[in-house]
Design an enzyme around this catalytic site. Structure first.
Site, PDB file in Angstrom:
ATOM      1  N   TYR A 166       0.865  -1.170   0.000  1.00 50.58           N
ATOM      2  CA  TYR A 166       0.000   0.000   0.000  1.00 50.58           C
ATOM      3  C   TYR A 166       0.907   1.227   0.000  1.00 50.58           C
ATOM      4  O   TYR A 166       1.612   1.491   0.971  1.00 50.58           O
ATOM      5  CB  TYR A 166      -0.891   0.041   1.240  1.00 50.58           C
ATOM      6  CG  TYR A 166      -1.901  -1.077   1.353  1.00 50.58           C
ATOM      7  CD1 TYR A 166      -2.268  -1.836   0.254  1.00 50.58           C
ATOM      8  CD2 TYR A 166      -2.493  -1.362   2.571  1.00 50.58           C
ATOM      9  CE1 TYR A 166      -3.200  -2.861   0.366  1.00 50.58           C
ATOM     10  CE2 TYR A 166      -3.431  -2.374   2.701  1.00 50.58           C
ATOM     11  CZ  TYR A 166      -3.779  -3.122   1.604  1.00 50.58           C
ATOM     12  OH  TYR A 166      -4.693  -4.129   1.724  1.00 50.58           O
ATOM     13  N   PRO A 172     -18.625  -1.895  -6.828  1.00 50.68           N
ATOM     14  CA  PRO A 172     -19.622  -1.093  -6.129  1.00 50.68           C
ATOM     15  C   PRO A 172     -20.462  -1.939  -5.175  1.00 50.68           C
ATOM     16  O   PRO A 172     -20.756  -3.098  -5.445  1.00 50.68           O
ATOM     17  CB  PRO A 172     -20.475  -0.529  -7.265  1.00 50.68           C
ATOM     18  CG  PRO A 172     -19.578  -0.561  -8.458  1.00 50.68           C
ATOM     19  CD  PRO A 172     -18.713  -1.774  -8.278  1.00 50.68           C
TER      20      PRO A 172
END
Length: 263
Positions: A44, A197
């Site tokens: 990350y 989503p």
């Protein structure tokens, strides 16, 4: 109730956060609200999120569990690439140690990038590092039941981190298998993501009855779904962190659960 660190950096977990102080406050908020399980990875950023965690929280609370993942890397454009050679696995563990500022990692998950790929030789490298005292516990991520069993023949597995949510329940069989074996199951994307989503019928109706966000309902559903589930919702917004943590206190009724389970 844990905290996922993926959103503490830039978009798609690449580069620095647009508002680093807000990310730091999100971390502080999680700790202040009692969170003692942080899920992160040195890819990350890369590196930037682990360094932010280190610089914000160290000295760490004695009961804080830092869980990281290895098995991937980023190219110059931020693409996700596999990094599963023995040398890459060893380097990733040492990089996580350095950037988090610890002598031993509480849990390291071996993240597989391709479903069905043999895991044994890769997991054996992690087991060697565990034997050296660099890792306390081992886990696996993005795996199927065959890969889990292959890893277990090498060393105990304490957790499985796979995609699962009220909106995507395709991993139900492995969740049940983990529950039977007493293995923690940690859903990633418990609230969806930019490229997945979050939608599920029934969420709005249940959230409206309780006067809470749909995300709080979705997390409460996960916590009721199975006793071995550990949730790690992430956000770089302190208010969202507080809303997520509040899911642990939300009691869903049998009617709520029935409506969500019909979704």
């Amino acid at each position: 109730m844990g905290f996922g660190a993926m959103q503490l950096g830039g978009r798609n977990a690449f580069g620095p956060a647009a508002e680093p102080e807000r990310s730091r406050q999100a971390l502080r908020t999680a700790i202040e609200l009692g969170v003692r399980h942080i899920d992160t990875s040195d890819y990350y950023g890369p590196h930037l999120v682990n360094e932010l965690i280190r610089d914000t929280l160290r000295p760490y609370p004695e009961d804080l569990v830092l869980v990281t993942k290895i098995g991937g890397r980023r190219d110059a454009s931020g693409q996700w690439l596999p990094a599963l050679s023995p040398d890459e696995i060893r380097a990733a563990v040492h990089e996580n140690l350095a950037h988090l500022g610890v002598d031993r990692l509480d849990v390291v998950n071996l993240r597989m990038m391709t479903t069905g790929e043999p895991i044994g030789e890769k997991f054996a490298v992690l087991a060697e590092l565990q034997a050296q005292g660099l890792i306390r516990h081992l886990g696996v991520s993005n795996v199927d039941n065959v890969q889990l069993a292959e890893a277990q023949r090498i060393a105990p597995v304490v957790c499985v981190q796979n995609m699962y949510s009220v909106a995507d329940r395709s991993d139900e069989p492995l969740l049940a298998d983990c529950a039977e074996q007493g293995i923690a199951y940690v859903p990633f994307f418990p609230l969806g993501s930019a490229f997945r989503p979050f939608e599920a019928a029934g969420l709005q109706a249940v959230a409206g009855r309780h006067g809470v966000s749909i995300h709080r309902v979705a997390l409460a559903w996960l916590l009721r779904r199975s006793p071995n589930i550990l949730v790690i919702p992430g956000s770089g917004d302190p208010d969202h962190v507080a809303d997520n943590v509040a899911a642990a206190a939300l009691t869903l009724t049998d009617a709520d659960l029935a409506e969500l389970n019909r979704s």
